[in-house]
Design an enzyme around this catalytic site. Structure first.
Site, PDB file in Angstrom:
ATOM      1  N   CYS A   1     110.013  64.895 -42.279  1.00  0.00           N
ATOM      2  CA  CYS A   1     109.253  65.566 -43.339  1.00  0.00           C
ATOM      3  C   CYS A   1     109.924  66.849 -43.805  1.00  0.00           C
ATOM      4  CB  CYS A   1     107.837  65.840 -42.853  1.00  0.00           C
ATOM      5  SG  CYS A   1     107.796  66.871 -41.379  1.00  0.00           S
TER       6      CYS A   1
ATOM      7  N   ARG B   1     107.915  63.798 -52.559  1.00  0.00           N
ATOM      8  CA  ARG B   1     106.696  64.610 -52.486  1.00  0.00           C
ATOM      9  C   ARG B   1     106.171  64.855 -53.906  1.00  0.00           C
ATOM     10  NH1 ARG B   1     105.497  67.807 -48.088  1.00  0.00           N
ATOM     11  NH2 ARG B   1     103.545  68.100 -49.240  1.00  0.00           N
TER      12      ARG B   1
ATOM     13  N   ARG C   1      96.611  74.814 -47.647  1.00  0.00           N
ATOM     14  CA  ARG C   1      97.371  74.631 -46.393  1.00  0.00           C
ATOM     15  C   ARG C   1      96.793  75.634 -45.400  1.00  0.00           C
ATOM     16  NH1 ARG C   1     103.748  73.975 -45.364  1.00  0.00           N
ATOM     17  NH2 ARG C   1     103.060  71.894 -45.924  1.00  0.00           N
TER      18      ARG C   1
ATOM     19  N   HIS D   1      98.581  65.834 -42.186  1.00  0.00           N
ATOM     20  CA  HIS D   1      99.419  66.142 -43.364  1.00  0.00           C
ATOM     21  C   HIS D   1      99.429  64.905 -44.271  1.00  0.00           C
ATOM     22  CE1 HIS D   1     102.123  68.225 -45.832  1.00  0.00           C
ATOM     23  NE2 HIS D   1     103.196  68.311 -45.072  1.00  0.00           N
TER      24      HIS D   1
ATOM     25  N   ASP E   1     110.021  64.920 -36.404  1.00  0.00           N
ATOM     26  CA  ASP E   1     109.565  66.189 -36.967  1.00  0.00           C
ATOM     27  C   ASP E   1     109.853  67.269 -35.929  1.00  0.00           C
ATOM     28  OD1 ASP E   1     108.304  68.157 -38.492  1.00  0.00           O
ATOM     29  OD2 ASP E   1     106.272  67.564 -37.913  1.00  0.00           O
TER      30      ASP E   1
ATOM     31  N   GLN F   1     102.051  64.361 -47.200  1.00  0.00           N
ATOM     32  CA  GLN F   1     103.364  63.981 -46.687  1.00  0.00           C
ATOM     33  C   GLN F   1     103.409  62.479 -46.409  1.00  0.00           C
ATOM     34  OE1 GLN F   1     106.197  66.081 -45.904  1.00  0.00           O
ATOM     35  NE2 GLN F   1     107.089  64.042 -45.843  1.00  0.00           N
TER      36      GLN F   1
END
Ligand code: CP
Ligand code: NVA
Length: 303
Positions: free
Chosen positions: A260, A288, A102, A129, A220, A132
């Site tokens: 998310c 996830r 990340r 991402h 988001d 996700q």
């Protein structure tokens, strides 16, 4: 393909296979546990930013599949600062069987992938991402039983999550509407790139147009990690895009809501929506785990 860097790097049929694998692994886990197909293998997890879901899903995913995961904090690695990306990639390749990272700069991911001999997984960058988006597709698929033809509306900042959703919408055949204010939309080159993937794309600064008749409503944070200095400015611009009961009423009556997470309740989403009957937020978060397992098995099991 050695790595999982972007949804768009994979073909529609490869992604459908990955989704199917996620469904199978979820069922297998619910029926008593996963087979240890990653026995003896270790995933290094390199973090330059905070995480709850990404860290826990990959770590627990590796444990369920018989392997182990190693959390490496920003202080420990100093990616590109204490040590160069090519050196980190080659050192880790000598000791672990996969790297999940990340990062801020997407160049750090491509650099790691170029120099590592083991698979590299994008656990979020400023650009995208993808892990996700796979969990999101799994969640929508579980709810509707299919993906093709559904309208997915994203409200808020055109960010890393939006980018991977656009690629996923293209590959899985969803219609995609982005409702973002002027100044917070992707540039024309990026929109043209999404359209080149074949997605039916609507970009508008009108949240009502974006959400109109949507099957899935997604939002988001208005301020992503790394943009904290802009937070107060953003709080002035984004309120019309808040997913609240009034705005949600413009979606299809059967619409479901995704986020998310982490959520900033009272900003991009209200409690009434996040905790309401149309919310799939926590099913999505749990997915996830299953979506990430599929990526791990696909890249690290040699299958
Ligand atoms: N959605 C998501 O990636 O959450 P974390 O930042 O907590 O990993
Ligand atoms: N857009 C958010 C996603 C967090 C999972 C961020 O980058 O902070």
């Amino acid at each position: 393909m050695k790595d999982f860097l972007e949804v768009g790097d994979y073909s529609a049929s490869e992604l459908e296979a990955l989704l199917k694998l996620a469904v199978q692994l979820k069922l297998e886990w619910q029926s008593g546990g996963n087979r240890p197909v990653l026995g003896g293998k270790v995933l290094a997890m390199v973090f330059q930013k905070a995480s709850l879901r990404t860290r826990v899903s990959f770590e627990v995913g590796m444990l369920h599949l018989g392997g182990n995961a190693l959390y490496l904090s920003p202080q420990e690695i100093g990616l590109g600062q204490r040590e160069s990306i090519p050196d980190v990639a080659r050192v880790l390749s000598g000791m672990v069987q996969g790297i999940m990272a990340r990062v801020f700069s997407p160049d750090h991911l491509t650099g790691l992938a170029q120099w590592a001999t083991v698979p590299v997984i994008n656990g979020l960058s400023d650009k995208s991402h993808p892990c996700q988006a796979m969990a999101d597709m799994l969640t929508i698929y579980e709810h509707f039983g299919h993906l093709r033809g559904l309208k997915l509306a994203y409200l808020g900042d055109s960010n890393n999550v939006t980018y991977s959703l656009a690629e996923a919408a293209a590959r899985f055949g969803l219609k995609f509407a982005i409702g973002s204010p002027q100044g917070y939309q992707f540039n024309e080159t990026t929109h043209a790139y999404f359209r080149s993937l074949g997605v039916d794309l609507l970009v508008t600064d009108d949240p009502l147009k974006a959400i109109d008749g949507a099957d899935v409503v997604y939002t988001d944070t208005w301020t992503s990690m790394g943009q904290e200095a802009e937070a107060s400015e953003r709080r002035k611009v984004f309120p019309p895009y808040q997913v609240n009961p009034d705005l949600l009423a413009k979606a299809a009556p059967h619409a479901v809501v995704l986020h998310c997470l982490p959520a900033h309740r009272g900003e991009e989403i209200t409690d009434a929506v996040a905790d309401g009957p149309q919310s799939l937020l926590f099913q999505q978060a749990a997915n996830r785990l299953h979506a990430q397992k599929a990526i791990l098995v696909r890249l690290m099991s040699g299958r």
